[in-house]
Design a protein around this motif. Sequence first.
Motif, PDB file in Angstrom:
ATOM      1  N   ALA A 175       0.825  -1.209   0.000  1.00 17.30           N
ATOM      2  CA  ALA A 175       0.000   0.000   0.000  1.00 17.30           C
ATOM      3  C   ALA A 175       0.859   1.260   0.000  1.00 17.30           C
ATOM      4  N   SER A 176       1.998   1.236   0.672  1.00 14.85           N
ATOM      5  CA  SER A 176       2.888   2.401   0.684  1.00 14.85           C
ATOM      6  C   SER A 176       3.424   2.678  -0.714  1.00 14.85           C
ATOM      7  N   ALA A 177       3.728   1.593  -1.458  1.00 16.88           N
ATOM      8  CA  ALA A 177       4.193   1.764  -2.834  1.00 16.88           C
ATOM      9  C   ALA A 177       3.102   2.352  -3.718  1.00 16.88           C
ATOM     10  N   GLU A 178       1.854   1.888  -3.517  1.00 21.13           N
ATOM     11  CA  GLU A 178       0.743   2.392  -4.320  1.00 21.13           C
ATOM     12  C   GLU A 178       0.364   3.815  -3.920  1.00 21.13           C
ATOM     13  N   ARG A 179       0.522   4.126  -2.640  1.00 19.88           N
ATOM     14  CA  ARG A 179       0.106   5.442  -2.131  1.00 19.88           C
ATOM     15  C   ARG A 179       0.851   6.587  -2.794  1.00 19.88           C
ATOM     16  N   GLY A 180       2.092   6.341  -3.211  1.00 16.77           N
ATOM     17  CA  GLY A 180       2.866   7.418  -3.815  1.00 16.77           C
ATOM     18  C   GLY A 180       2.738   7.521  -5.318  1.00 16.77           C
ATOM     19  N   LYS A 181       1.912   6.687  -5.924  1.00 23.50           N
ATOM     20  CA  LYS A 181       1.776   6.720  -7.382  1.00 23.50           C
ATOM     21  C   LYS A 181       0.820   7.830  -7.822  1.00 23.50           C
ATOM     22  N   VAL A 184      -3.124   7.438  -7.602  1.00 23.63           N
ATOM     23  CA  VAL A 184      -3.695   7.616  -6.265  1.00 23.63           C
ATOM     24  C   VAL A 184      -3.757   9.094  -5.908  1.00 23.63           C
ATOM     25  N   GLU A 185      -2.716   9.827  -6.250  1.00 25.64           N
ATOM     26  CA  GLU A 185      -2.727  11.266  -5.984  1.00 25.64           C
ATOM     27  C   GLU A 185      -3.855  11.948  -6.752  1.00 25.64           C
ATOM     28  N   ALA A 186      -4.104  11.460  -7.970  1.00 22.94           N
ATOM     29  CA  ALA A 186      -5.193  12.038  -8.758  1.00 22.94           C
ATOM     30  C   ALA A 186      -6.552  11.745  -8.121  1.00 22.94           C
ATOM     31  N   VAL A 187      -6.720  10.514  -7.636  1.00 22.75           N
ATOM     32  CA  VAL A 187      -7.989  10.144  -7.002  1.00 22.75           C
ATOM     33  C   VAL A 187      -8.197  10.923  -5.704  1.00 22.75           C
ATOM     34  N   LEU A 188      -7.103  11.145  -4.963  1.00 18.76           N
ATOM     35  CA  LEU A 188      -7.212  11.870  -3.698  1.00 18.76           C
ATOM     36  C   LEU A 188      -7.591  13.336  -3.897  1.00 18.76           C
ATOM     37  N   SER A 189      -7.364  13.856  -5.091  1.00 18.09           N
ATOM     38  CA  SER A 189      -7.741  15.249  -5.369  1.00 18.09           C
ATOM     39  C   SER A 189      -9.226  15.403  -5.640  1.00 18.09           C
ATOM     40  N   THR A 190      -9.937  14.272  -5.768  1.00 14.63           N
ATOM     41  CA  THR A 190     -11.387  14.302  -5.979  1.00 14.63           C
ATOM     42  C   THR A 190     -12.088  14.231  -4.628  1.00 14.63           C
ATOM     43  N   PRO A 191     -13.375  14.541  -4.586  1.00 13.34           N
ATOM     44  CA  PRO A 191     -14.095  14.509  -3.296  1.00 13.34           C
ATOM     45  C   PRO A 191     -14.522  13.119  -2.846  1.00 13.34           C
ATOM     46  N   LEU A 192     -13.880  12.057  -3.327  1.00 14.91           N
ATOM     47  CA  LEU A 192     -14.239  10.711  -2.920  1.00 14.91           C
ATOM     48  C   LEU A 192     -13.849  10.481  -1.456  1.00 14.91           C
ATOM     49  N   PRO A 193     -14.660   9.725  -0.707  1.00 15.72           N
ATOM     50  CA  PRO A 193     -14.303   9.432   0.690  1.00 15.72           C
ATOM     51  C   PRO A 193     -13.064   8.528   0.753  1.00 15.72           C
ATOM     52  N   GLY A 194     -12.367   8.600   1.869  1.00 14.26           N
ATOM     53  CA  GLY A 194     -11.132   7.843   2.000  1.00 14.26           C
ATOM     54  C   GLY A 194     -11.320   6.350   1.895  1.00 14.26           C
ATOM     55  N   TRP A 195     -12.408   5.814   2.469  1.00  9.63           N
ATOM     56  CA  TRP A 195     -12.611   4.366   2.428  1.00  9.63           C
ATOM     57  C   TRP A 195     -12.779   3.864   1.008  1.00  9.63           C
TER      58      TRP A 195
END
Length: 292
Positions: A175-181, A184-195
Amino acid sequence: MKDASPAARFWAEFRESKVAVIALAVVVMMIGIALLAPLVAPQDPYDLANLSLSDARRPPGYVGEGGYTHWLGTDAQGRDLFSAILYGLRISLQMGLVAGALAFALGVALGIGAAYAGGRWEAFIMRVVDLQLAFPAILLALVLSALLGQGKMQLIAALAAAQYAYFARTAHGAASAERGKDYVEAVLSTPLPGWRVVWRHIFPNCLPPLIVVATVQVANAIALEATLSFLGVGLPVTEPSLGMLIANGFQYMLSGRYWISIYPGIALIVLIVAINLVGDRIRDQVNPRLKR
């Protein structure tokens, strides 16, 4: 094979190893006969009314009072050993699969959650995991089983608590490897909930190494349960697993009645080795560096 589904491509590559295919067939066969134990076994080893002490400790091939042949002999209680192994195999598989699934769920939740949260929570969770990994799993399972007492639920809890750290460490690394891709950064910029980010985007890409660990840990859970039952802190005597069957015949080894312990031991070894061979093949497929 370019137009085939991922599952079809995976199976086509998996069956290139004849050893892995044979091991998978053995695992499926043992699961099948365990599920069909009431139909396959000539005797119900739990029905005390049908047991006769005159049939106790009889060698393989003995024809008992029930009129059928005990192909693997009988144990000290007069139970047909073949029937006892089938029922014991059923319990061992149940304990290994349930404990493995529980350890998987707990470990993955902690590992991926720590990688996603970061900061102090990540440091705290992973230090606890690292601390647990410093101790042998058999030692933790033994201590927890002694504290919780005998019973299926207690033993499942002890096995899961002793093994979840392996899933947590693997899940955290993936997950740490995927978290920095970037995706994932693009998805985190959207209003989607964390879960939803974790469940729909990070978790699926962490599955390949987790599947490998799961196959190994299921085999380890079966071995741990057998060890604890052999030592007398696992399942109660009313629910004998393969480990308890081995323990029941251990005192007769030097008197020549080898079959009481040897045959359940062979069944346990075959099951664990077959699962590990399947896991090794899956590991080779999901890790390109290990492909030959």
